[in-house]
Design a protein around this motif. Sequence first.
Motif, PDB file in Angstrom:
ATOM      1  N   ALA A   1     -27.348 -17.567 -11.016  1.00 25.50           N
ATOM      2  CA  ALA A   1     -28.413 -18.467 -11.475  1.00 25.50           C
ATOM      3  C   ALA A   1     -28.831 -18.135 -12.902  1.00 25.50           C
ATOM      4  CB  ALA A   1     -29.614 -18.373 -10.539  1.00 25.50           C
ATOM      5  N   GLY A   2     -28.999 -16.855 -13.213  1.00 20.22           N
ATOM      6  CA  GLY A   2     -29.356 -16.447 -14.564  1.00 20.22           C
ATOM      7  C   GLY A   2     -28.267 -16.759 -15.561  1.00 20.22           C
ATOM      8  N   ARG A   3     -27.002 -16.565 -15.154  1.00 19.94           N
ATOM      9  CA  ARG A   3     -25.875 -16.861 -16.040  1.00 19.94           C
ATOM     10  C   ARG A   3     -25.826 -18.350 -16.381  1.00 19.94           C
ATOM     11  NH1 ARG A   3     -20.853 -18.693 -15.463  1.00 19.94           N
ATOM     12  NH2 ARG A   3     -21.122 -18.886 -13.207  1.00 19.94           N
ATOM     13  N   LYS A   4     -26.075 -19.207 -15.393  1.00 21.00           N
ATOM     14  CA  LYS A   4     -26.074 -20.653 -15.652  1.00 21.00           C
ATOM     15  C   LYS A   4     -27.192 -21.042 -16.606  1.00 21.00           C
ATOM     16  CE  LYS A   4     -23.926 -22.126 -11.303  1.00 21.00           C
ATOM     17  NZ  LYS A   4     -24.123 -22.896 -10.035  1.00 21.00           N
ATOM     18  N   LYS A   5     -28.343 -20.371 -16.482  1.00 21.29           N
ATOM     19  CA  LYS A   5     -29.461 -20.656 -17.371  1.00 21.29           C
ATOM     20  C   LYS A   5     -29.118 -20.282 -18.807  1.00 21.29           C
ATOM     21  CE  LYS A   5     -33.728 -22.219 -17.166  1.00 21.29           C
ATOM     22  NZ  LYS A   5     -34.046 -23.538 -16.581  1.00 21.29           N
ATOM     23  N   ILE A   6     -28.463 -19.125 -19.000  1.00 16.20           N
ATOM     24  CA  ILE A   6     -28.069 -18.698 -20.341  1.00 16.20           C
ATOM     25  C   ILE A   6     -27.031 -19.653 -20.922  1.00 16.20           C
ATOM     26  CG2 ILE A   6     -26.914 -16.871 -21.635  1.00 16.20           C
ATOM     27  CD1 ILE A   6     -28.237 -14.838 -19.846  1.00 16.20           C
ATOM     28  N   ILE A   7     -26.107 -20.126 -20.078  1.00 17.28           N
ATOM     29  CA  ILE A   7     -25.106 -21.103 -20.537  1.00 17.28           C
ATOM     30  C   ILE A   7     -25.783 -22.384 -21.010  1.00 17.28           C
ATOM     31  CG2 ILE A   7     -23.219 -22.594 -19.769  1.00 17.28           C
ATOM     32  CD1 ILE A   7     -22.251 -20.333 -18.001  1.00 17.28           C
ATOM     33  N   GLN A   8     -26.824 -22.794 -20.276  1.00 24.47           N
ATOM     34  CA  GLN A   8     -27.554 -23.991 -20.672  1.00 24.47           C
ATOM     35  C   GLN A   8     -28.239 -23.793 -22.020  1.00 24.47           C
ATOM     36  OE1 GLN A   8     -27.226 -26.653 -18.897  1.00 24.47           O
ATOM     37  NE2 GLN A   8     -28.583 -28.012 -20.015  1.00 24.47           N
ATOM     38  N   TYR A   9     -28.865 -22.627 -22.218  1.00 26.46           N
ATOM     39  CA  TYR A   9     -29.476 -22.323 -23.518  1.00 26.46           C
ATOM     40  C   TYR A   9     -28.426 -22.297 -24.619  1.00 26.46           C
ATOM     41  CZ  TYR A   9     -33.734 -20.964 -20.994  1.00 26.46           C
ATOM     42  OH  TYR A   9     -34.853 -20.957 -20.212  1.00 26.46           O
ATOM     43  N   THR A  10     -27.232 -21.782 -24.289  1.00 31.29           N
ATOM     44  CA  THR A  10     -26.145 -21.744 -25.270  1.00 31.29           C
ATOM     45  C   THR A  10     -25.748 -23.145 -25.699  1.00 31.29           C
ATOM     46  OG1 THR A  10     -25.313 -19.690 -24.261  1.00 31.29           O
ATOM     47  CG2 THR A  10     -23.808 -20.896 -25.697  1.00 31.29           C
ATOM     48  N   ARG A  11     -25.743 -24.082 -24.756  1.00 31.61           N
ATOM     49  CA  ARG A  11     -25.420 -25.472 -25.100  1.00 31.61           C
ATOM     50  C   ARG A  11     -26.454 -26.060 -26.048  1.00 31.61           C
ATOM     51  NH1 ARG A  11     -24.427 -27.027 -18.820  1.00 31.61           N
ATOM     52  NH2 ARG A  11     -22.300 -26.219 -18.582  1.00 31.61           N
ATOM     53  N   TYR A  12     -27.732 -25.808 -25.743  1.00 32.19           N
ATOM     54  CA  TYR A  12     -28.787 -26.301 -26.639  1.00 32.19           C
ATOM     55  C   TYR A  12     -28.632 -25.690 -28.028  1.00 32.19           C
ATOM     56  CZ  TYR A  12     -31.115 -27.905 -22.343  1.00 32.19           C
ATOM     57  OH  TYR A  12     -31.407 -28.527 -21.154  1.00 32.19           O
ATOM     58  N   GLY A  13     -28.347 -24.383 -28.071  1.00 28.36           N
ATOM     59  CA  GLY A  13     -28.144 -23.718 -29.357  1.00 28.36           C
ATOM     60  C   GLY A  13     -26.967 -24.304 -30.114  1.00 28.36           C
ATOM     61  N   THR A  14     -25.911 -24.695 -29.389  1.00 28.21           N
ATOM     62  CA  THR A  14     -24.744 -25.305 -30.022  1.00 28.21           C
ATOM     63  C   THR A  14     -25.117 -26.605 -30.720  1.00 28.21           C
ATOM     64  OG1 THR A  14     -23.271 -24.353 -28.338  1.00 28.21           O
ATOM     65  CG2 THR A  14     -22.433 -26.215 -29.607  1.00 28.21           C
ATOM     66  N   ILE A  15     -25.918 -27.432 -30.051  1.00 25.91           N
ATOM     67  CA  ILE A  15     -26.331 -28.704 -30.654  1.00 25.91           C
ATOM     68  C   ILE A  15     -27.173 -28.459 -31.899  1.00 25.91           C
ATOM     69  CG2 ILE A  15     -27.625 -30.831 -30.273  1.00 25.91           C
ATOM     70  CD1 ILE A  15     -24.985 -30.634 -28.734  1.00 25.91           C
ATOM     71  N   VAL A  16     -28.106 -27.506 -31.822  1.00 29.20           N
ATOM     72  CA  VAL A  16     -28.961 -27.210 -32.980  1.00 29.20           C
ATOM     73  C   VAL A  16     -28.120 -26.724 -34.162  1.00 29.20           C
ATOM     74  CG1 VAL A  16     -30.787 -25.701 -33.854  1.00 29.20           C
ATOM     75  CG2 VAL A  16     -30.994 -26.705 -31.573  1.00 29.20           C
ATOM     76  N   LEU A  17     -27.201 -25.798 -33.909  1.00 30.75           N
ATOM     77  CA  LEU A  17     -26.341 -25.293 -34.979  1.00 30.75           C
ATOM     78  C   LEU A  17     -25.442 -26.388 -35.540  1.00 30.75           C
ATOM     79  CD1 LEU A  17     -25.241 -21.811 -33.540  1.00 30.75           C
ATOM     80  CD2 LEU A  17     -26.839 -22.242 -35.406  1.00 30.75           C
ATOM     81  N   SER A  18     -24.974 -27.275 -34.669  1.00 34.27           N
ATOM     82  CA  SER A  18     -24.117 -28.382 -35.125  1.00 34.27           C
ATOM     83  C   SER A  18     -24.873 -29.308 -36.057  1.00 34.27           C
ATOM     84  CB  SER A  18     -23.586 -29.169 -33.916  1.00 34.27           C
ATOM     85  OG  SER A  18     -22.792 -28.365 -33.086  1.00 34.27           O
ATOM     86  N   VAL A  19     -26.123 -29.623 -35.701  1.00 33.27           N
ATOM     87  CA  VAL A  19     -26.938 -30.496 -36.560  1.00 33.27           C
ATOM     88  C   VAL A  19     -27.153 -29.848 -37.928  1.00 33.27           C
ATOM     89  CG1 VAL A  19     -29.231 -31.511 -36.867  1.00 33.27           C
ATOM     90  CG2 VAL A  19     -28.090 -31.661 -34.644  1.00 33.27           C
ATOM     91  N   VAL A  20     -27.490 -28.562 -37.929  1.00 37.36           N
ATOM     92  CA  VAL A  20     -27.732 -27.856 -39.192  1.00 37.36           C
ATOM     93  C   VAL A  20     -26.467 -27.805 -40.031  1.00 37.36           C
ATOM     94  CG1 VAL A  20     -28.357 -25.637 -40.212  1.00 37.36           C
ATOM     95  CG2 VAL A  20     -29.624 -26.487 -38.228  1.00 37.36           C
ATOM     96  N   GLN A  21     -25.336 -27.431 -39.415  1.00 38.13           N
ATOM     97  CA  GLN A  21     -24.079 -27.322 -40.156  1.00 38.13           C
ATOM     98  C   GLN A  21     -23.613 -28.691 -40.652  1.00 38.13           C
ATOM     99  OE1 GLN A  21     -21.090 -25.163 -37.988  1.00 38.13           O
ATOM    100  NE2 GLN A  21     -22.425 -23.410 -37.612  1.00 38.13           N
ATOM    101  N   ALA A  22     -23.744 -29.718 -39.814  1.00 39.90           N
ATOM    102  CA  ALA A  22     -23.308 -31.056 -40.216  1.00 39.90           C
ATOM    103  C   ALA A  22     -24.142 -31.571 -41.386  1.00 39.90           C
ATOM    104  CB  ALA A  22     -23.407 -32.013 -39.030  1.00 39.90           C
ATOM    105  N   PHE A  23     -25.457 -31.319 -41.356  1.00 42.67           N
ATOM    106  CA  PHE A  23     -26.314 -31.754 -42.463  1.00 42.67           C
ATOM    107  C   PHE A  23     -25.944 -31.005 -43.744  1.00 42.67           C
ATOM    108  CE2 PHE A  23     -30.248 -31.575 -44.988  1.00 42.67           C
ATOM    109  CZ  PHE A  23     -30.483 -32.936 -45.128  1.00 42.67           C
ATOM    110  N   GLY A  24     -25.678 -29.695 -43.619  1.00 45.19           N
ATOM    111  CA  GLY A  24     -25.262 -28.920 -44.786  1.00 45.19           C
ATOM    112  C   GLY A  24     -23.943 -29.412 -45.354  1.00 45.19           C
ATOM    113  N   ILE A  25     -23.008 -29.763 -44.474  1.00 47.39           N
ATOM    114  CA  ILE A  25     -21.711 -30.282 -44.926  1.00 47.39           C
ATOM    115  C   ILE A  25     -21.892 -31.617 -45.647  1.00 47.39           C
ATOM    116  CG2 ILE A  25     -19.544 -31.288 -44.104  1.00 47.39           C
ATOM    117  CD1 ILE A  25     -19.415 -29.075 -42.041  1.00 47.39           C
TER     118      ILE A  25
END
Length: 435
Positions: A106-130
């Motif tokens: 259960a904890g591992r799935k929660k961390i994976i979910q947070y990782t997905r959210y972090g991926t979207i945030v980083l993608s938005v930042v990197q895409a805007f910078g590009i």
Amino acid sequence: MIEAFQNIFKIPELKKRVLFSLAMLAVYRVGCHIPTPGIDAQALSHFFKAAQGTLLGMFGMFSGGALEKLAVFALGIMPYISSSIIFQLLTVVVPAIEKLSKEGDAGRKKIIQYTRYGTIVLSVVQAFGISIGLEAMRGPAGELVVPNPGWSFRLMTVITLTAGTAFIMWLGEQMSEKGIGNGISLIIFAGIVARIPTAIGNSFRLIGTGELNVLVLILVCAVMFVVIAAVVFIERGQRRIPIHYAKRVVGLKTVGAQSSHLPLKVNMAGVIPPIFASSIIMFPATVGNFINVPWVQQVSKMLVPGRLVYDIFYVAFIIFFCYFYTAVTFNPVDVADNVKKQGGYVPGIRPGKETSDFLDAVLTKLTFAGAIYISAVCVLPSILIGKFNLPFYFGGTALLIAVGVGMDTLAQIEAHLITRSYEGFMKGVRIQGRR
């Protein structure tokens, strides 16, 4: 070996998983050739040819060339990898995330979910910078890479690239669940090996023009074979610490004395140190492409692959991150306490603090050996390109990832074959992955 591949298609479930993984990789490669709207592709291609040895060149390698075309998959899976590394490091720093990691599935799935959210945030930042960086880029004749810059182009780029990364992340998870596993790793692997045909074609072209000697190419191919064999050997290398367990009562039964071992890998940090080291040391060269300041240009020229200063800093950063990442992911005190709680001990070493000190000493020596090994593999491309004028990038992070993913994939297929009593890839030899 041929019989083993034939056996794959005799098992319906394994056949289905292999074909599903291949189909997902084909979808990924198609997406790497669909360009983002609003780009002058020819001007962008000329710019990236001059950006080799920078962060843009490294990201282009992981994206399988999609960044050079600014395809919908231009960001590749790098935002997901960065998010995963961040949360892995936060597990040690933030008590709440550390508690989640110890809560099982259960904890591992929660961390994976947070990782997905972090991926979207980083993608938005990197895409805007590009998108901002692309508007400032110019081709060899001074033409703009983005003919119509503005907020419409920026928003379109952010939406397109972020959606592309999210789709790649979904592809990787589907391959891990319904395919042969290691979906994210296979996507990175596909991006790396996609450049092999181009490298082979360039080699033959240089031989035809006389710029590359045939004997030199044969010698380099022999060196490549030896290096790959050495990487496979060391990646499987372990120092096995013997653990003995005294008689203990489990429930209503008395379990007799047992012996086991604690495997410590030579390369505990994997490919994380060269990725971190490359990102830091290539940053000045990347900045130099956008800032026309004399001292910045001078520093960026010094810190490009092939220069002595670059190699010295690269090796130093790799050694530092090998020790840092190993210290973050492996805690000798916790391991020693767990062994003690289970009634185990290392022969000749008292349980508790002496065991943790012993593990720390062994791990320090192994980490140094692993750091030297990674440094040698990562400096190899600079030598091959600088001394032999080779038209391809062999070694470094790409080689470590490609060999490691190949070993893991073969190990999983081998497990399926052996479970169903089919002949494996190598008679009498058990293929082991990196873990």
